[in-house]
Design a protein around this motif. Structure first.
Motif, PDB file in Angstrom:
ATOM      1  N   VAL A 209     -31.657  29.959  -8.418  1.00 22.96           N
ATOM      2  CA  VAL A 209     -32.079  29.073  -7.324  1.00 22.96           C
ATOM      3  C   VAL A 209     -33.247  28.198  -7.765  1.00 22.96           C
ATOM      4  O   VAL A 209     -33.286  26.995  -7.464  1.00 22.96           O
ATOM      5  N   SER A 210     -34.200  28.795  -8.486  1.00 24.83           N
ATOM      6  CA  SER A 210     -35.361  28.022  -8.955  1.00 24.83           C
ATOM      7  C   SER A 210     -34.933  26.913  -9.908  1.00 24.83           C
ATOM      8  O   SER A 210     -35.439  25.784  -9.824  1.00 24.83           O
ATOM      9  N   ALA A 294     -19.693  20.587  -5.333  1.00 23.97           N
ATOM     10  CA  ALA A 294     -21.037  20.252  -4.856  1.00 23.97           C
ATOM     11  C   ALA A 294     -21.322  18.760  -4.906  1.00 23.97           C
ATOM     12  O   ALA A 294     -22.426  18.332  -4.545  1.00 23.97           O
ATOM     13  N   GLY A 295     -20.378  17.968  -5.365  1.00 27.09           N
ATOM     14  CA  GLY A 295     -20.609  16.535  -5.476  1.00 27.09           C
ATOM     15  C   GLY A 295     -21.675  16.200  -6.489  1.00 27.09           C
ATOM     16  O   GLY A 295     -22.370  15.188  -6.354  1.00 27.09           O
ATOM     17  N   ILE A 302     -25.722  25.548  -5.329  1.00 30.86           N
ATOM     18  CA  ILE A 302     -26.030  26.888  -4.816  1.00 30.86           C
ATOM     19  C   ILE A 302     -24.995  27.304  -3.781  1.00 30.86           C
ATOM     20  O   ILE A 302     -24.413  28.395  -3.854  1.00 30.86           O
ATOM     21  N   ALA A 303     -24.754  26.429  -2.803  1.00 30.84           N
ATOM     22  CA  ALA A 303     -23.779  26.742  -1.752  1.00 30.84           C
ATOM     23  C   ALA A 303     -22.376  26.869  -2.322  1.00 30.84           C
ATOM     24  O   ALA A 303     -21.624  27.793  -1.964  1.00 30.84           O
ATOM     25  N   ALA A 304     -22.005  25.958  -3.218  1.00 38.09           N
ATOM     26  CA  ALA A 304     -20.669  26.018  -3.813  1.00 38.09           C
ATOM     27  C   ALA A 304     -20.494  27.282  -4.639  1.00 38.09           C
ATOM     28  O   ALA A 304     -19.421  27.906  -4.623  1.00 38.09           O
ATOM     29  N   GLY A 305     -21.536  27.669  -5.361  1.00 39.57           N
ATOM     30  CA  GLY A 305     -21.459  28.888  -6.170  1.00 39.57           C
ATOM     31  C   GLY A 305     -21.271  30.129  -5.318  1.00 39.57           C
ATOM     32  O   GLY A 305     -20.472  31.018  -5.647  1.00 39.57           O
TER      33      GLY A 305
END
Length: 355
Positions: A209-210, A294-295, A302-305
């Motif tokens: 995330v970082s 994720a475009g 992060i969300a796509a992963g």
């Protein structure tokens, strides 16, 4: 006949409805396959969601699976932004994992007999450098000689995997592994701690995330980010405007390869402790799908992963309950990618019928 006509401006409604339409299309296509397999669609989808997101254990497995996917997705995002099509994240991941073990696990597990406070950053640095070097060559070959980087990075994957196989059966083989081809293990002091007690989720999630936030900040606030976007939009025009194209391509290659290499190191330090040939079920290739879903937005990765990881984890539960093959998860991921790409295209172009 049909032709595509570029829209002067994409409406907000189209931008909002495009991903919704892509999701609906994906669910419909997958539902047809589920019915073909003779399973109830509603229960299959419910079990898929429950297996990936329906409990603390499910979330822990999903987040654990998402860590390398986010990192390889970031690697693809950085490269694709500059139109450097890095298909070699799988090989870069393994190169990073081997480099991490070479620093932190060799020499009888003593790791050069240095303090873990020194060894851990050295281990991560070695992994990043190994991954970066795997991509630097193909990037320079493309920039200077016009060699297609899709071919070179793809072929390097096979070279790296063959090299890994040779090392795991040779100088890096663990003598206590009962003949199983795996590397020696890292020192326990070099392993990443658990983020949630009694689960497999480790602090590598914080790393992922970082790094996504850092890459987003680079794209948004730095000169390098502007140069990357300029080279990706039009390399010739960027060079004419004074953008250092070669330097930008080199920086993109180093950053993209380093992220994939770190994915390997974090996977070893956080989950496996050693390298095996099956430690990655295609994380490098799936990272490309995640970047596109994720475009090419670092925070969207992060969300796509997490989404892709949840589908892959949930597919195991669903398969055991209703007998649908786990490969339906791959179909869902692939169909969602195609749907998102088509939906994005239609927000930028309109279809015109011509005589």
């Amino acid at each position: 006949m049909m032709r595509l006509e570029r829209r002067h401006e994409s409406s907000r409604a189209a931008l909002v409805l495009a991903p919704i339409g892509a999701i609906v299309f994906t669910l419909l296509v997958s539902a047809l396959l589920v019915r073909w397999a003779g399973a109830p669609v509603g229960r299959t989808y419910a079990l898929l969601l429950q297996g990936g997101f329906g409990s603390v254990f499910a979330w822990s497995e999903t987040l654990t699976r998402a860590i390398p996917l986010i990192l390889t997705g970031l690697a693809a995002t950085v490269a694709f932004k500059a139109r450097l099509f890095n298909i070699g994240a799988e090989g870069q991941l393994f190169a990073g994992a081997l480099a991490a073990v070479a620093v932190g696990g060799m020499h009888g597990g003593t790791g050069f007999e240095l303090s873990p406070w020194v060894l851990f950053p050295l281990m991560m640095l070695a992994a990043a450098v190994a991954g970066a070097l795997m991509l630097l060559g193909p990037a320079l070959m493309k920039n200077k000689l016009g060699v297609d980087e899709v071919v070179t990075t793809l072929l390097i994957n096979f070279i790296v995997l063959l090299g890994v196989s040779a090392l795991l059966d040779g100088p890096m083989k663990d003598p206590t592994a009962m003949g199983w081809p795996q590397s020696v293990s890292l020192q326990s002091d070099l392993e990443l701690g658990k983020l949630i007690a009694q689960t497999r989720v480790h602090t590598g999630l914080l790393w992922a995330v970082s790094l996504a936030v850092i890459v987003w900040a680079i794209f948004k606030y730095t000169v390098l980010g502007f140069d990357i976007r300029a080279v990706g939009a039009n390399a010739r025009a960027a060079a004419f405007a004074g953008v250092p194209v070669t330097r930008t391509v080199v920086m993109v290659a180093l950053l993209s390869g380093a992220l994939a290499g770190l994915a390997g190191a974090i996977e070893v330090a956080g989950r496996t402790s050693y390298v095996t040939l099956d430690m990655s079920p295609g994380y490098g290739y799936t990272g490309i799908v995640i970047a596109m879903l994720a475009g090419l937005h670092p925070l969207g990765v992060i969300a796509a992963g997490v989404f892709v990881a949840g589908v892959l984890v949930g597919a195991d539960t669903m398969s055991r309950a209703v007998g649908v093959p786990t490969y339906i998860a791959d179909v869902i991921v692939a169909a969602s990618l195609i749907a998102v790409l088509v939906a994005t295209l239609l927000t930028q172009y309109r279809v015109r019928m011509t005589k």
